[in-house]
Enzyme design. Structure first.
Site, PDB file in Angstrom:
ATOM      1  NE  ARG A 183      -3.063 -22.836  10.440  1.00  0.00           N
ATOM      2  CZ  ARG A 183      -1.961 -23.504  10.114  1.00  0.00           C
ATOM      3  NH1 ARG A 183      -2.001 -24.454   9.181  1.00  0.00           N
ATOM      4  NH2 ARG A 183      -0.829 -23.250  10.718  1.00  0.00           N
ATOM      5  N   GLY A 236      -5.296  -3.062   8.829  1.00  0.00           N
ATOM      6  CA  GLY A 236      -5.005  -1.909   9.674  1.00  0.00           C
ATOM      7  C   GLY A 236      -4.823  -2.245  11.140  1.00  0.00           C
ATOM      8  CE  LYS A 247      -6.926  -1.224  -0.294  1.00  0.00           C
ATOM      9  NZ  LYS A 247      -6.929  -2.682  -0.304  1.00  0.00           N
ATOM     10  CG  ASP A 255      -2.086  -0.818   1.194  1.00  0.00           C
ATOM     11  OD1 ASP A 255      -2.242  -1.530   0.183  1.00  0.00           O
ATOM     12  OD2 ASP A 255      -2.893  -0.798   2.144  1.00  0.00           O
ATOM     13  N   GLY A 309      -3.113  -7.455   8.161  1.00  0.00           N
ATOM     14  CA  GLY A 309      -2.466  -7.690   9.445  1.00  0.00           C
ATOM     15  C   GLY A 309      -1.015  -8.106   9.373  1.00  0.00           C
ATOM     16  N   GLY A 345      -0.308  -3.730   3.951  1.00  0.00           N
ATOM     17  CA  GLY A 345      -0.979  -2.436   3.927  1.00  0.00           C
ATOM     18  C   GLY A 345      -0.232  -1.452   4.802  1.00  0.00           C
ATOM     19  CB  SER A 346      -1.112  -0.093   8.113  1.00  0.00           C
ATOM     20  OG  SER A 346      -2.458  -0.186   7.670  1.00  0.00           O
TER      21      SER A 346
END
Lengths: 194, 293
Positions: B164, B152, B80, B23, B213, B234-235
């Site tokens: 999983r 996030g 996005k 990102d 995550g 992402g973050s």
């Protein structure tokens, strides 16, 4: 049986390995330079060329691959792999290995929206056309005198070439179910053995 | 010459495999990501942790910001669109974006229908929590799948749960008898032909990444060892202490994910990863993964 290494740093290396196995070769995924010692030929797959060159540099592949190429080991680059092997690129990155005397333009057809598939004629594979899958594909803009043209689109854009032991294609034979290009590469390897 | 074929759409995802999609919110970040070895960037106005903090409605990014990022790098650029917002997707296609993420990180525009992705020339990636959701998205035309995770948060637990779940259900379907497939398709609310295909091949029909995550090289390698084919971060990069170093470490970990010596080496001296959030104490209405079906 010849053992063909597929550079497995990033990209569609598993697809190459799968096709190689159907042609009766042993395929080996290469993640570290010492794994290059036990192979007869090397494929640099499709992927992102900036990422692949960056990882080849950080893990110490560049000089080792250059040595093997100069020693005559057959090496085939598809799409990003062609960019990696090129002599020169239009544009300033990444820095190619300079193992085949061609100049390459990255993303030469445009962005993903311009990606396409089309049947192309590849005389070394016989008269049956080959399905060319071009994904944000590069083309060869200049070729040196020792380079053989393997395929073109409409007799204009050069999309596959060979110079001695180095083969490059701007499209992805590994995404089709036609093994003829992989078979052709394995004859380059058995040619070295003879 | 055929453009926008299924082979060309799924083929670009094949080229991203083994890579890290990062990102970025501006051209400078995009360049840092490209130099660090990202195989693509996701252009957006705010990273998920800021979207979470700011609240309100999160929409498609400003086209001029997306174009500035496109100009800055040579790797593929994704962007996005809101779930169900097919006009945002039309705009992104017109901008010449390489891949659209129909994303739960933005505020959904349609609570019943996702975008009918077969109508587009450019490919889509969609999130999922389980195999049924993945196959519904592929049925609508998604050419690539990612786990939703919990974006996030810097917390890998939801991405692990979803990966999983998808991979476990694939194993289950593969080992089933043909006569059981219609019942499992009904239970999963998945298109029967895709369930049948998973039964025959033992894999998803498209490339499958992890997202949501991932904050460290070890997180990326964990997802790869569990069985995904690449990661979205992402973050995790630009909210860490040293983004360039963290980005490059995650790239190396995603390549040599099975080599603990290399993982140890790249995990050294990265500074603090992004601050994390505990998903268990988060009210369900704040959980982005609940968006879409």
């Amino acid at each position: 049986m010849s053992v063909i290494g597929v550079l497995a740093l990033q990209g569609d290396f598993r697809e190459h390995a799968n096709v190689l196995r159907t042609t009766g070769c042993e395929a080996k995924e290469i993640r570290l330079p010492e794994q290059l010692d036990s192979i007869d030929g090397l494929i640099i797959p499709g992927g992102e060329s900036t990422t692949i060159v960056q990882l080849m540099d950080s893990f110490g592949f560049i000089n080792r691959v250059k040595q093997l190429a100069r020693g005559g080991m057959p090496i085939w680059g598809t799409c990003a792999g062609m960019i990696v092997l090129a002599g020169k690129l239009m544009g300033d990155r990444p820095e190619p290995l300079g193992l085949i005397d061609i100049e390459v333009e990255r993303n030469a057809f445009g962005r993903q929206i311009d990606s396409f598939e089309t049947m192309i004629s590849v005389p070394v594979l016989g008269s049956e056309p080959f399905k060319g899958v071009f994904i944000r594909a590069p083309i060869i803009t200049l070729i040196g005198s020792g380079v053989e043209i393997i395929a073109t689109i409409d007799n204009q854009q050069v999309v596959a070439a060979k110079q001695n032991n180095i083969l490059v294609t701007s499209f992805h034979p590994e995404l089709t179910d036609d093994p003829r290009f992989h078979e052709y590469f394995s004859t380059m390897i058995s040619g070295v053995g003879n | 010459m055929d453009q926008g074929t299924w082979l060309v759409k799924t083929g670009l995802a094949q080229m991203l495999k083994g890579g890290v999609i990062m990102d970025v919110v501006d051209a400078d970040q995009a360049k840092i990501a490209e130099d660090a070895g990202a195989c693509a960037v996701m252009a957006l106005e705010r990273v998920p942790s800021d979207i979470r903090k700011d609240g309100g409605v999160a929409r498609m990014s400003d086209p001029s910001m997306i174009e500035a990022i496109k100009k800055a790098v040579t790797i593929p650029v994704m962007a996005k669109a809101r779930i169900g917002h097919f006009v945002e997707a039309q705009i992104l296609q017109s901008l010449g974006i390489d891949y659209i993420d129909e994303s739960e990180v933005l505020t959904p525009a349609d609570e019943s229908n996702h975008i009918w992705k077969h109508d587009f020339t450019i490919p889509f990636v969609c999130g999922c929590r389980n195999l049924g959701e993945a196959l519904r998205r592929i049925g609508e035309g998604a050419a690539m799948i990612r786990t939703k995770g919990e974006a996030g948060t810097g917390n890998i637990v939801e991405a692990v749960r979803h990966a999983r779940s998808v991979l476990g259900e694939i194993n289950k379907i593969q080992s089933m008898n043909e006569s059981e497939l219609m019942a499992i398709a009904r239970d999963m609310q998945a298109p029967f032909d895709l369930v049948e295909q998973v039964h025959k091949t033992g894999t998803l029909p498209v490339v499958n990444f992890a997202a949501g995550g991932i904050a460290t090289p070890a997180d990326a390698a964990l997802m790869m060892q569990i069985g995904v084919e690449g990661v979205f971060v992402g973050s995790g990069i630009f909210k860490s202490d040293n983004p360039a170093l963290m980005a490059n470490a995650i790239v190396k970990a995603t390549t040599n994910y099975e080599n603990p010596d290399i993982l140890a080496e790249v995990s050294r001296g990265l500074g603090d990863a992004m601050p994390g959030l505990d998903v268990r104490t988060m009210p369900i209405e704040e959980q982005l993964a609940q968006r879409g079906w």
